[in-house]
Design an enzyme around this catalytic site. Structure first.
Site, PDB file in Angstrom:
ATOM      1  N   HIS A 153       0.866  -1.226  -0.090  1.00 19.91           N
ATOM      2  CA  HIS A 153       0.107  -0.083   0.011  1.00 19.91           C
ATOM      3  C   HIS A 153       0.952   1.276   0.079  1.00 19.91           C
ATOM      4  O   HIS A 153       1.139   1.812   1.049  1.00 19.91           O
ATOM      5  CB  HIS A 153      -0.890  -0.135   1.104  1.00 19.91           C
ATOM      6  N   ASN A 187     -11.406  -0.427  -4.941  1.00 21.37           N
ATOM      7  CA  ASN A 187     -11.825   0.639  -4.082  1.00 21.37           C
ATOM      8  C   ASN A 187     -12.744   1.594  -4.760  1.00 21.37           C
ATOM      9  O   ASN A 187     -12.438   2.018  -5.929  1.00 21.37           O
ATOM     10  CB  ASN A 187     -10.605   1.521  -3.747  1.00 21.37           C
TER      11      ASN A 187
HETATM   12  C1  BGC Z   1      -6.281   4.840  -0.396  1.00 20.31           C
HETATM   13  C2  BGC Z   1      -6.170   5.115   1.018  1.00 20.31           C
HETATM   14  C3  BGC Z   1      -7.020   6.617   1.501  1.00 20.31           C
HETATM   15  C4  BGC Z   1      -8.143   6.670   0.989  1.00 20.31           C
HETATM   16  C5  BGC Z   1      -8.759   8.095   1.204  1.00 20.31           C
HETATM   17  C6  BGC Z   1      -7.640   5.345  -1.063  1.00 20.31           C
HETATM   18  O1  BGC Z   1      -7.220   6.265  -2.153  1.00 20.31           O
HETATM   19  O2  BGC Z   1      -6.088   3.461  -0.650  1.00 20.31           O
HETATM   20  O3  BGC Z   1      -4.997   4.902   1.492  1.00 20.31           O
HETATM   21  O4  BGC Z   1      -6.393   6.894   2.768  1.00 20.31           O
HETATM   22  O5  BGC Z   1      -8.402   6.424  -0.547  1.00 20.31           O
HETATM   23  O6  BGC Z   1      -8.305   9.006   0.605  1.00 20.31           O
END
Ligand code: BGC
Length: 452
Positions: free
Chosen positions: A118, A300
């Protein structure tokens, strides 16, 4: 209606954002340690040296997870805690820490989901060229082997990379994230190709050295779309915009550029044709390595853009109405995306979907009663999860991970953005479960039945 019995309700974090203990027990330096020292890169001038000190407060955090009924914890390994130089000698104290965390999770009935990387590449490897160096494929494979040997007797779920879009686009081509190289577009494409090969190499090593049959995935970001209505025309318009060629300055947000080679065994032809002059040569062997079979599509998903079909039959982005809701970090609130994206992903890639991150930053304040009444977050997650509930009745979605378990170091924004279900008072490291954490507990306890 409930979610399927096998559905997993989780929460996520990453090593650099929560662990702290940056100079302890033999941890090596990562690119984020170095980047945070550069003037003006982090909004509040902070860094992840202490973060929320999960390295020391791990047991307390696992107890809080158990109190909320969280069923799975997605965390990442700090590569430089395990291999201080990135390659070479293993730091046993690093392995010991993750063993303690994994054992503690399992004692509380919480399933560990391990992300190998990460964003916190060991600095020594960056000094050797980082992801631009073709050797990065074997560096990462070696790290994956060590993780499999050390943890896979108890860890079944592994995720290779989190959002390579960010470290390549914002960190290699750009200088908003570590390592902040401002490299050329050609170099960024090359580094991305190596990352995809490193993903494939890691999948191979995890399968070879895994001590049980493993479930392996990938957790990319992307620019997502959803249709204005359920009409066939709008749905097709949204899909077209999702897979369309992005402007060169944004290509790394393309879902297809990263996921097609992994799941379909080829780079998307439209993009490959358009940018052929600056793309690295990808051999048949490279593509074979990249497309090692994986078990699920991690994704995500925070937001997307609404698309509709114009009168001329061409898709266009529906303009945002005045006052459209945005989170504290200025992301648009688009709950429909958790219905449409799992469907689009499953349709294209035919693998079960895991929502590896979703959540919002909020200007949380502790009330006079000592609690954190984050009604906004409850409204946000309720609407997103209601859409996910509709999706799970149509396509296989295995799990949902809320970002984040706990407030933490939000990269270039420092500690200004709070994403957690748990509030952290950084000077004292005191934790408070927010109202949203208790609300999430009820969602989990009813397996989503209480969601509208
Ligand atoms: C990432 C995280 C980040 C989150 C909120 C994602 O892009 O994987 O590390 O904190 O979004 O911005």
């Amino acid at each position: 209606m409930k979610f399927p019995d096998s559905f997993i309700w989780g929460a996520a974090t990453s090593a650099y954002q929560v662990e702290g203990a940056a100079d302890e027990d033999g941890r090596g330096v990562s690119v984020w340690d170095v980047f945070c020292e550069k003037e003006g890169k982090i909004l509040d001038g902070s860094n992840g040296k202490a973060a929320c000190d999960q390295y020391h407060l791990m047991e307390e955090d696992v107890e809080l997870m158990a109190e909320m009924g969280i069923q799975a914890y997605r965390f990442s390994l700090s590569w430089s805690r395990i291999l201080p130089e990135g390659i070479g000698a293993v730091n046993q104290k690093g392995i010991d820490y993750y063993n303690r965390l994994i054992d503690c999770l399992l004692r509380h009935g919480i399933e560990p989901f391990v992300t190998l990387h990460h964003w916190d590449l060991p600095q020594t490897l960056q000094e050797k060229g980082g992801w631009m160096n073709p050797e990065s494929v074997s560096w990462f494979g070696n790290f994956a082997r060590i993780a499999a040997q050390a943890f896979s007797d108890r860890v079944k779920h592994f995720i290779t990379f989190n959002e390579p879009q960010c470290f390549i686009g914002l960190g290699y081509y750009g200088d908003y994230h570590a390592p902040g190289l401002n490299c050329s577009m050609r170099e960024a494409f090359l580094a991305a190709h190596h990352v995809l090969m490193a993903h494939g190499q890691a999948v191979k090593e995890l399968r070879k050295y895994g001590k049980q049959p493993l479930q392996i995935g990938f957790a990319p970001a992307g620019k997502f779309t959803y249709p204005k209505t359920d009409s066939h025309k709008d749905v097709e318009a949204a899909k077209k915009m999702l897979t369309d060629i992005l402007p060169l300055e944004e290509w790394w947000w393309s879902m297809t550029w990263w996921s097609d080679p992994i799941f379909l065994g080829k780079y998307p032809e439209n993009v490959a044709e358009k940018y052929k002059d600056i793309l690295p040569a990808a051999t048949k062997e490279d593509i074979e390595l990249i497309s090692q079979p994986v078990d699920f599509i991690g994704q995500n998903i925070y937001d997307g853009r609404m698309v509709e079909c114009g009168k001329d039959g061409e898709p266009f982005f529906t303009p945002e109405p005045l006052g459209f809701p945005h989170t504290h970090i200025k992301s648009p609130v688009t709950p429909e995306i958790l219905y449409w994206m799992p469907k689009f992903l499953y349709e294209r890639y035919q693998k079960p979907v895991v929502i590896t991150e979703n959540g919002m930053s909020n200007g949380d304040i502790v009330s006079a009663d000592g609690k954190v009444h984050d009604g906004c977050r409850i409204a946000y997650v309720e609407r997103y999860l209601s859409n996910l509930k509709r999706a799970v009745s149509e396509v296989p979605v295995k799990a949902y991970f809320h970002w984040s378990l706990i407030d933490n170091f939000e990269w270039a924004y420092g500690y200004q953005e709070r994403f957690g279900l748990i509030y952290v008072d950084y000077p004292t490291q005191k934790r408070i479960i927010k109202d949203s954490g208790y609300w999430y507990r009820d969602v989990i306890a009813s397996n989503g039945e209480c969601l509208p």
